[in-house]
Design an enzyme around this catalytic site. Structure first.
Site, PDB file in Angstrom:
ATOM      1  N   ASP A  10       0.878  -1.156   0.000  1.00 36.95           N
ATOM      2  CA  ASP A  10       0.000   0.000   0.000  1.00 36.95           C
ATOM      3  C   ASP A  10       0.930   1.224   0.000  1.00 36.95           C
ATOM      4  O   ASP A  10       2.125   1.094   0.281  1.00 36.95           O
ATOM      5  CB  ASP A  10      -0.858  -0.049   1.278  1.00 36.95           C
ATOM      6  CG  ASP A  10      -1.683   1.199   1.463  1.00 36.95           C
ATOM      7  OD1 ASP A  10      -2.324   1.632   0.492  1.00 36.95           O
ATOM      8  OD2 ASP A  10      -1.686   1.745   2.588  1.00 36.95           O
ATOM      9  N   LEU A  11       0.411   2.386  -0.361  1.00 42.10           N
ATOM     10  CA  LEU A  11       1.270   3.582  -0.417  1.00 42.10           C
ATOM     11  C   LEU A  11       1.092   4.478   0.820  1.00 42.10           C
ATOM     12  O   LEU A  11       2.017   4.650   1.625  1.00 42.10           O
ATOM     13  CB  LEU A  11       0.946   4.373  -1.688  1.00 42.10           C
ATOM     14  CG  LEU A  11       1.646   5.718  -1.851  1.00 42.10           C
ATOM     15  CD1 LEU A  11       3.150   5.547  -2.030  1.00 42.10           C
ATOM     16  CD2 LEU A  11       1.071   6.472  -3.057  1.00 42.10           C
ATOM     17  N   ASP A  12      -0.139   5.021   0.948  1.00 43.62           N
ATOM     18  CA  ASP A  12      -0.397   5.991   2.015  1.00 43.62           C
ATOM     19  C   ASP A  12      -0.309   5.313   3.381  1.00 43.62           C
ATOM     20  O   ASP A  12      -1.074   4.391   3.669  1.00 43.62           O
ATOM     21  CB  ASP A  12      -1.805   6.584   1.844  1.00 43.62           C
ATOM     22  CG  ASP A  12      -1.927   7.413   0.569  1.00 43.62           C
ATOM     23  OD1 ASP A  12      -0.994   8.155   0.262  1.00 43.62           O
ATOM     24  OD2 ASP A  12      -2.967   7.315  -0.106  1.00 43.62           O
ATOM     25  N   THR A  18       1.467   9.919   4.108  1.00 42.95           N
ATOM     26  CA  THR A  18       0.492  10.851   3.531  1.00 42.95           C
ATOM     27  C   THR A  18      -0.820  10.805   4.290  1.00 42.95           C
ATOM     28  O   THR A  18      -1.664  11.691   4.107  1.00 42.95           O
ATOM     29  CB  THR A  18       0.245  10.516   2.044  1.00 42.95           C
ATOM     30  OG1 THR A  18       0.326   9.111   1.915  1.00 42.95           O
ATOM     31  CG2 THR A  18       1.255  11.176   1.152  1.00 42.95           C
ATOM     32  N   LYS A  46      -9.000   5.648   6.420  1.00 41.07           N
ATOM     33  CA  LYS A  46      -7.755   5.107   5.876  1.00 41.07           C
ATOM     34  C   LYS A  46      -8.031   3.932   4.945  1.00 41.07           C
ATOM     35  O   LYS A  46      -8.820   3.048   5.278  1.00 41.07           O
ATOM     36  CB  LYS A  46      -6.835   4.641   7.008  1.00 41.07           C
ATOM     37  CG  LYS A  46      -6.145   5.780   7.716  1.00 41.07           C
ATOM     38  CD  LYS A  46      -5.114   5.248   8.695  1.00 41.07           C
ATOM     39  CE  LYS A  46      -4.450   6.371   9.450  1.00 41.07           C
ATOM     40  NZ  LYS A  46      -3.579   5.853  10.517  1.00 41.07           N
ATOM     41  N   SER A 115      -2.648   0.776  -4.402  1.00 38.83           N
ATOM     42  CA  SER A 115      -3.186   1.882  -3.610  1.00 38.83           C
ATOM     43  C   SER A 115      -4.557   2.300  -4.114  1.00 38.83           C
ATOM     44  O   SER A 115      -4.825   2.264  -5.315  1.00 38.83           O
ATOM     45  CB  SER A 115      -2.225   3.071  -3.717  1.00 38.83           C
ATOM     46  OG  SER A 115      -2.830   4.235  -3.218  1.00 38.83           O
ATOM     47  N   ALA A 116      -5.388   2.738  -3.185  1.00 40.11           N
ATOM     48  CA  ALA A 116      -6.719   3.247  -3.554  1.00 40.11           C
ATOM     49  C   ALA A 116      -6.628   4.672  -4.105  1.00 40.11           C
ATOM     50  O   ALA A 116      -7.602   5.200  -4.634  1.00 40.11           O
ATOM     51  CB  ALA A 116      -7.615   3.241  -2.318  1.00 40.11           C
ATOM     52  N   SER A 117      -5.455   5.269  -4.002  1.00 41.84           N
ATOM     53  CA  SER A 117      -5.332   6.691  -4.323  1.00 41.84           C
ATOM     54  C   SER A 117      -5.217   6.970  -5.815  1.00 41.84           C
ATOM     55  O   SER A 117      -4.474   6.302  -6.534  1.00 41.84           O
ATOM     56  CB  SER A 117      -4.110   7.272  -3.618  1.00 41.84           C
ATOM     57  OG  SER A 117      -3.911   8.601  -4.034  1.00 41.84           O
ATOM     58  N   ASN A 119      -3.928   9.725  -6.604  1.00 45.62           N
ATOM     59  CA  ASN A 119      -2.733  10.570  -6.603  1.00 45.62           C
ATOM     60  C   ASN A 119      -1.447   9.747  -6.465  1.00 45.62           C
ATOM     61  O   ASN A 119      -0.375  10.322  -6.255  1.00 45.62           O
ATOM     62  CB  ASN A 119      -2.802  11.556  -5.431  1.00 45.62           C
ATOM     63  CG  ASN A 119      -3.911  12.583  -5.599  1.00 45.62           C
ATOM     64  OD1 ASN A 119      -3.909  13.340  -6.565  1.00 45.62           O
ATOM     65  ND2 ASN A 119      -4.871  12.596  -4.686  1.00 45.62           N
ATOM     66  N   LYS A 146     -11.062  -0.949  -1.122  1.00 44.21           N
ATOM     67  CA  LYS A 146     -10.760  -1.870  -0.029  1.00 44.21           C
ATOM     68  C   LYS A 146     -11.869  -1.715   1.018  1.00 44.21           C
ATOM     69  O   LYS A 146     -12.315  -0.586   1.217  1.00 44.21           O
ATOM     70  CB  LYS A 146      -9.404  -1.538   0.610  1.00 44.21           C
ATOM     71  CG  LYS A 146      -8.220  -1.650  -0.354  1.00 44.21           C
ATOM     72  CD  LYS A 146      -6.961  -1.027   0.267  1.00 44.21           C
ATOM     73  CE  LYS A 146      -5.830  -0.951  -0.745  1.00 44.21           C
ATOM     74  NZ  LYS A 146      -4.634  -0.243  -0.264  1.00 44.21           N
ATOM     75  N   GLU A 170       0.216  -3.271   4.710  1.00 45.66           N
ATOM     76  CA  GLU A 170      -0.929  -2.363   4.838  1.00 45.66           C
ATOM     77  C   GLU A 170      -0.978  -1.669   6.196  1.00 45.66           C
ATOM     78  O   GLU A 170      -0.673  -2.286   7.208  1.00 45.66           O
ATOM     79  CB  GLU A 170      -2.217  -3.192   4.730  1.00 45.66           C
ATOM     80  CG  GLU A 170      -2.956  -3.082   3.438  1.00 45.66           C
ATOM     81  CD  GLU A 170      -3.524  -1.704   3.136  1.00 45.66           C
ATOM     82  OE1 GLU A 170      -3.625  -0.862   4.033  1.00 45.66           O
ATOM     83  OE2 GLU A 170      -3.880  -1.500   1.969  1.00 45.66           O
ATOM     84  N   ASP A 171      -1.423  -0.413   6.208  1.00 45.22           N
ATOM     85  CA  ASP A 171      -1.579   0.289   7.496  1.00 45.22           C
ATOM     86  C   ASP A 171      -3.043   0.439   7.892  1.00 45.22           C
ATOM     87  O   ASP A 171      -3.331   0.887   8.998  1.00 45.22           O
ATOM     88  CB  ASP A 171      -0.972   1.694   7.432  1.00 45.22           C
ATOM     89  CG  ASP A 171      -1.774   2.610   6.519  1.00 45.22           C
ATOM     90  OD1 ASP A 171      -2.112   2.175   5.399  1.00 45.22           O
ATOM     91  OD2 ASP A 171      -2.083   3.740   6.929  1.00 45.22           O
TER      92      ASP A 171
HETATM   93  C1  BG6 Z   1      -5.861   5.649   0.293  1.00 50.60           C
HETATM   94  C2  BG6 Z   1      -5.897   6.432   1.591  1.00 50.60           C
HETATM   95  O1  BG6 Z   1      -4.573   5.194   0.048  1.00 50.60           O
HETATM   96  O2  BG6 Z   1      -6.278   6.474  -0.792  1.00 50.60           O
HETATM   97  C3  BG6 Z   1      -7.281   6.997   1.808  1.00 50.60           C
HETATM   98  O3  BG6 Z   1      -5.533   5.602   2.661  1.00 50.60           O
HETATM   99  C4  BG6 Z   1      -7.687   7.840   0.613  1.00 50.60           C
HETATM  100  O4  BG6 Z   1      -7.280   7.756   2.997  1.00 50.60           O
HETATM  101  C5  BG6 Z   1      -7.587   7.008  -0.661  1.00 50.60           C
HETATM  102  O5  BG6 Z   1      -9.000   8.326   0.771  1.00 50.60           O
HETATM  103  C6  BG6 Z   1      -7.931   7.794  -1.932  1.00 50.60           C
HETATM  104  O6  BG6 Z   1      -6.929   8.748  -2.156  1.00 50.60           O
HETATM  105  P1  BG6 Z   1      -7.011   9.928  -3.193  1.00 50.60           P
HETATM  106  O7  BG6 Z   1      -5.604  10.455  -3.236  1.00 50.60           O
HETATM  107  O8  BG6 Z   1      -7.422   9.322  -4.516  1.00 50.60           O
HETATM  108  O9  BG6 Z   1      -8.003  10.902  -2.686  1.00 50.60           O
HETATM  109 MG    MG Z   2      -2.741   3.113   3.626  1.00 50.14          MG
END
Ligand code: BG6
Ligand code: MG
Length: 219
Positions: A10-12, A18, A46, A115-117, A119, A146, A170-171
Site C-alpha cells: 500500500d502507499l499511504d 500521507t 484510511k 493503492s486506492a489513491s 494521486n 478496499k 498495509e496500514d
Molecule cells: C488511500 C488512503 O490510500 O487512498 C485513503 O488511505 C484515501 O485515505 C484514498 O482516501 C484515496 O486517495 P485519493 O488520493 O485518490 O483521494
Molecule cells: Mg494506507
C-alpha cells in the site's frame, strides 16, 4: 505458506506518511462544514476510496448532501491534499522502506504498489520511487474500494503470481481485510490494537529484511 514470490505495498501510511495530509485536508473540510473530526475518527477513512472517505466523514458529522454537492466537496478536499503532496520530497519516504525493498530485489521478489489513491503516481514521482515497482495498480485502475480485494488481486494477476505466494503490507484496517479477502498473507504497519486481524504487525520497516519476513511466513 510455502514460498514468498511477491510483496504488494500500500502507499499511504506504508511507504510515506500521507495519511497525515489526508487527515489535515479532511479536518479542514469538516471545519468548514462546522463539525469536529478527530484522529481516531480518521481511522475509518484510511485505505478506502476518496468518495467512501467522504461518506464516512459526512456520517461522523451527521450530514447529507446530493451526489453533485459531494463531488464538489471531494474535489475541494483533493485540492488541499494536492497542495500538501506537491511539496513532498524523497526525505519523506518512511524509515527502512528503501532498504527493505532492496533486500526484496536482491532475492528476486516481485514488487507491486496497490493503492486506492488516484494521486499515487504523483506521489511516487515526488519521492522518486516510480522505478521500484514491477506493477502499479492505483485508484485510477480499480472500481472497488478496499476491503474489496480487487486492487490486490489485480496486482497479483499483473505480476503473474498466485495470491497465496503474495505478502501485502498495509496500514489500514480496510486494507488488511482486503488482503484477507484476497487470500493473501499480510503484514500490518502500525499497532496491533488497531490492526487486530493482521498476520503480523510491526511499527515500521526499520531493520526489517527479507530473511525476517521469510522466517515468519515460511513454515
Ligand atoms: C488511500 C488512503 O490510500 O487512498 C485513503 O488511505 C484515501 O485515505 C484514498 O482516501 C484515496 O486517495 P485519493 O488520493 O485518490 O483521494
Ligand atoms: Mg494506507
Amino acid at each position: 505458506m510455502t514460498e514468498i514470490e511477491a510483496c504488494i505495498f500500500d502507499l499511504d501510511g506504508v511507504i510515506v506518511d500521507t495519511a497525515k495530509y489526508h487527515y489535515l485536508a479532511w479536518k479542514r473540510l469538516a471545519k468548514e462544514l462546522d463539525f469536529d473530526f478527530s484522529k481516531n475518527d480518521n481511522e475509518q477513512l484510511k485505505g478506502v476510496s476518496r468518495m467512501t472517505s467522504l461518506d464516512n466523514l459526512l456520517g461522523i458529522g451527521k450530514l447529507s448532501f446530493s451526489q453533485e454537492e459531494k463531488l464538489k466537496l471531494a474535489e475541494k478536499k483533493n485540492f488541499w491534499y494536492v497542495e500538501y503532496i506537491t511539496k513532498m520530497t524523497p526525505e519523506e519516504i518512511l524509515p527502512g522502506v528503501i532498504e527493505f525493498i532492496n533486500t526484496l530485489r536482491e532475492n528476486k521478489i516481485k514488487i507491486a504498489l496497490a493503492s486506492a489513491s488516484k494521486n499515487a503516481v504523483k506521489i511516487l514521482n515526488q519521492i522518486n520511487m516510480m522505478n521500484y515497482f514491477d506493477v502499479i495498480i492505483d485508484g485510477t485502475k480499480v472500481k472497488e474500494a478496499k476491503p474489496n480485494p480487487e486492487v490486490f488481486l489485480k496486482s497479483a494477476e499483473e505480476l503473474g503470481i498466485e495470491p497465496k505466494y503474495c505478502v501485502v503490507f498495509e496500514d489500514a484496517v480496510a486494507g488488511i481485510q482486503a488482503a484477507i479477502n484476497a487470500q493473501m498473507n499480510n503484514v500490518g504497519i502500525g499497532t496491533s490494537d488497531i490492526l487486530t486481524k493482521a498476520d503480523y504487525v510491526m511499527n515500521s520497516f526499520e531493520n526489517f529484511n527479507f530473511d525476517q519476513l521469510r522466517k515468519y511466513f515460511i513454515k
